[in-house]
Design a protein around this motif. Structure first.
Motif, PDB file in Angstrom:
ATOM      1  N   TYR A 187       0.663  -1.339  -0.113  1.00 32.05           N
ATOM      2  CA  TYR A 187      -0.104  -0.021   0.059  1.00 32.05           C
ATOM      3  C   TYR A 187       0.983   1.248   0.162  1.00 32.05           C
ATOM      4  CZ  TYR A 187      -3.752  -3.280   1.255  1.00 32.05           C
ATOM      5  OH  TYR A 187      -4.543  -4.180   1.635  1.00 32.05           O
ATOM      6  N   ASP A 188       2.060   1.180   0.154  1.00 33.12           N
ATOM      7  CA  ASP A 188       2.749   2.448   0.137  1.00 33.12           C
ATOM      8  C   ASP A 188       2.739   3.225  -1.030  1.00 33.12           C
ATOM      9  OD1 ASP A 188       3.758   0.921   2.549  1.00 33.12           O
ATOM     10  OD2 ASP A 188       5.957   1.023   2.121  1.00 33.12           O
ATOM     11  N   ARG A 189       2.887   2.641  -1.951  1.00 34.79           N
ATOM     12  CA  ARG A 189       2.727   3.509  -3.280  1.00 34.79           C
ATOM     13  C   ARG A 189       1.470   4.036  -3.543  1.00 34.79           C
ATOM     14  NH1 ARG A 189       6.338  -0.539  -5.406  1.00 34.79           N
ATOM     15  NH2 ARG A 189       8.586   0.384  -5.457  1.00 34.79           N
ATOM     16  N   ALA A 190       0.498   3.112  -3.364  1.00 31.51           N
ATOM     17  CA  ALA A 190      -1.124   3.395  -3.302  1.00 31.51           C
ATOM     18  C   ALA A 190      -1.307   4.575  -2.477  1.00 31.51           C
ATOM     19  CB  ALA A 190      -1.902   2.238  -3.284  1.00 31.51           C
ATOM     20  N   LEU A 191      -0.596   4.712  -1.463  1.00 36.38           N
ATOM     21  CA  LEU A 191      -0.949   5.863  -0.539  1.00 36.38           C
ATOM     22  C   LEU A 191      -0.144   7.184  -0.781  1.00 36.38           C
ATOM     23  CD1 LEU A 191      -0.659   3.781   2.838  1.00 36.38           C
ATOM     24  CD2 LEU A 191      -2.878   5.301   2.144  1.00 36.38           C
ATOM     25  N   GLY A 192       0.647   6.979  -2.168  1.00 28.93           N
ATOM     26  CA  GLY A 192       1.307   8.368  -2.604  1.00 28.93           C
ATOM     27  C   GLY A 192       2.772   8.374  -1.781  1.00 28.93           C
ATOM     28  N   LEU A 193       3.074   7.359  -1.142  1.00 30.86           N
ATOM     29  CA  LEU A 193       4.410   7.330  -0.583  1.00 30.86           C
ATOM     30  C   LEU A 193       5.494   6.572  -1.389  1.00 30.86           C
ATOM     31  CD1 LEU A 193       3.043   6.322   3.214  1.00 30.86           C
ATOM     32  CD2 LEU A 193       3.304   8.671   2.104  1.00 30.86           C
ATOM     33  N   ALA A 194       6.910   6.877  -0.641  1.00 32.76           N
ATOM     34  CA  ALA A 194       7.709   6.046  -1.276  1.00 32.76           C
ATOM     35  C   ALA A 194       7.865   4.645  -0.859  1.00 32.76           C
ATOM     36  CB  ALA A 194       9.240   6.738  -0.947  1.00 32.76           C
ATOM     37  N   TYR A 195       8.607   3.926  -1.523  1.00 33.81           N
ATOM     38  CA  TYR A 195       8.791   2.226  -1.215  1.00 33.81           C
ATOM     39  C   TYR A 195      10.134   2.107  -0.511  1.00 33.81           C
ATOM     40  CZ  TYR A 195       8.756  -2.207  -0.846  1.00 33.81           C
ATOM     41  OH  TYR A 195       8.776  -3.934  -0.675  1.00 33.81           O
ATOM     42  N   PRO A 196      10.184   1.492   0.348  1.00 33.83           N
ATOM     43  CA  PRO A 196       9.624   1.560   1.653  1.00 33.83           C
ATOM     44  C   PRO A 196       9.193   2.725   2.121  1.00 33.83           C
ATOM     45  CG  PRO A 196      11.422   0.135   1.707  1.00 33.83           C
ATOM     46  CD  PRO A 196      11.768   1.006   0.625  1.00 33.83           C
ATOM     47  N   ALA A 197       8.044   2.873   2.700  1.00 28.22           N
ATOM     48  CA  ALA A 197       7.862   4.327   3.169  1.00 28.22           C
ATOM     49  C   ALA A 197       8.369   4.607   4.542  1.00 28.22           C
ATOM     50  CB  ALA A 197       6.237   4.377   3.377  1.00 28.22           C
ATOM     51  N   HIS A 198       8.757   5.812   4.810  1.00 24.48           N
ATOM     52  CA  HIS A 198       9.216   6.322   6.091  1.00 24.48           C
ATOM     53  C   HIS A 198       8.081   5.977   7.270  1.00 24.48           C
ATOM     54  CE1 HIS A 198      10.551   8.667   9.387  1.00 24.48           C
ATOM     55  NE2 HIS A 198      11.448   9.061   8.689  1.00 24.48           N
TER      56      HIS A 198
END
Ligand code: GLC
Length: 439
Positions: A187-198
């Motif tokens: 879900y990281d990218r689907a949430l608009g975050l980097a992968y892996p998210a901070h």
């Protein structure tokens, strides 16, 4: 590793421990349908003090072995939470005083209306029909099945009508909590975050999304509106686990209709037809170029290629061919992917987001990024048994037994060391009692 297994004294000890947990977490409320008191089980008294949808389904399976009467009450109470249109919420706040006492802000964010919420506006993986069937098999109570079928039909019709907005056969979720796998790294990218998210973003962003969904009133027209689909804080994901449990439940529904209805009625035919369609959609749309099953961002149509245990739950699909199952089974046994000392890790060990130990950001637990969860093991054991893969099922069952024996009924476990994390006295870890025969 010592040889796993549960015979005699170990099995007795696990059953006694499970019963103690389930009784410790037991609550009672008025069933709005019958007006009678009904017992249900909260996942963990401190952290999760309400009735959660898929937790209750798993509790009922464990209770079917230990106290079938209570299992029946728990399932009937969940069915009684069904709205007239078929929707069943992911959390029901039967005890509203707890809301006041703890001021649980997420309960408000995840529900609609201005008053004190009675239930959330989200869904969870649709495992209810699977649980009702398993309860009936264990407790021999097909009367409950007969009574539950109209509710189950209405619920599955609601899912198809409201949660498959693009009519591709797949259910779309609107927030990570809906898959029950809150911070799953796909879900990281689907949430608009980097992968892996901070970790900070993982703690904050899903709450902002809840806020946006609340502003949309949790109304399908605003949640799924096409022109706005890429708009502010939107999460629309076709999740493998949600759809695999959906299709397994459609199959269970078909079998239950066949089992309890007279030959003259429609039987399970229509549900089987729907199951075949959903299976086809999962196999054709959620399979990556590496033959693993991935969640899909339904806003962009792109797969989210992170290998999580969610992908392995595609094994629940009955129509999956042996060739399609083979890469999943290979990953399950691969010591670099999911073949850890204690199986099954929630993320493949060679993913950059994999974390074996408990994760937190301040007071916020960040979960489903590596540790083992017992409900997933149970789902995989069901899937493998159905495919006749008894040795593989046995391996997962035996590892589950060993985890609970060593570390107790915890929320999740370290896949390398077996150390237990998160909530204590955690309800669905009692599913181990349905795995004691070793698969
Ligand atoms: C966590 C889990 C979710 C579960 C809930 C209650 O949020 O991620 O799957 O239903 O706790 O146990």
């Amino acid at each position: 590793m010592p040889p796993f297994g549960a015979t005699g004294a170990v099995a007795e000890q696990l059953c006694a421990g499970a019963l103690a947990v389930l009784r410790n977490n037991r609550r009672a409320t008025h069933n709005p349908r019958t007006g009678m008191m009904a017992r249900y089980t909260c996942p963990s008294p401190g952290l999760y003090p309400f009735q959660w949808f898929w937790d209750s389904c798993f509790h009922a399976v464990a209770l079917a072995h230990l106290e079938p009467e209570v299992a029946r009450e728990e399932l009937e109470l969940l069915l009684a939470a069904r709205a007239p249109d078929g929707f069943i919420p992911h959390v029901v706040f039967w005890n509203r005083r707890t809301l006041f006492r703890h001021g649980l802000y997420w309960c408000w964010l995840q529900s609609r209306g201005l008053g004190v919420p009675r239930h959330s506006a989200l869904i969870q993986p649709p495992v209810l029909a699977l649980a009702v069937e398993r309860y009936a098999e264990i407790a021999g109570d097909w009367e409950l099945v007969r009574r539950a079928l109209p509710d189950l039909d209405a619920y599955h019709n609601w899912l198809a009508r409201v949660r498959d907005p693009d009519r591709d056969g797949l259910i779309t979720i609107i927030a990570p909590w809906e898959s029950g796998m809150d911070h799953k790294p796909s879900y990281d990218r689907a949430l608009g975050l980097a992968y892996p998210a901070h970790p900070r973003d993982l703690a904050i962003t899903p709450r902002l999304l809840d806020m946006a969904n609340r502003v949309r009133g949790y109304h399908p027209r605003w949640l799924f509106a096409r022109p706005d689909a890429r708009g502010w804080r939107r999460f629309l994901v076709d999740d493998v686990l949600v759809n695999a449990t959906y299709v397994a439940s459609l199959r269970a529904l078909a079998r239950m209709h066949d089992a309890v209805e007279c030959k003259a009625s429609a039987g399970g035919g229509q549900w089987r037809t729907r199951a075949v369609r959903v299976e086809h959609a999962i196999r054709s749309r959620l399979r990556g170029p590496d033959a693993f099953f991935d969640d899909r961002d339904s806003r962009t149509g792109r797969l989210l290629p992170v290998r999580t245990v969610g992908g392995l739950t595609a094994l629940l699909i009955e129509g999956l061919t042996d060739a399609e199952a083979a890469p999943l089974l290979a990953a399950l046994g691969d010591p670099r992917a999911f073949g850890s000392t204690f199986v099954v890790p929630s993320v493949a060990m060679d993913e950059p987001s994999f974390q074996a130990a408990e994760m937190r950001y301040g007071a916020s637990p960040l979960i489903w990024r590596g540790p083992v969860w017992i409900n997933i093991n149970w789902l995989l054991v069901q899937a493998l048994r159905r495919r006749g893969l008894h040795a593989e099922a046995k391996r997962i069952a035996a590892s589950t037994i060993e985890l609970v024996r060593r570390s107790g009924f915890r929320e999740h476990y370290n896949p390398h060391t077996g150390e237990g994390y998160g909530a204590r006295s955690f309800g669905w870890s009692t599913l181990v009692v349905d795995m004691l025969d070793g698969g």
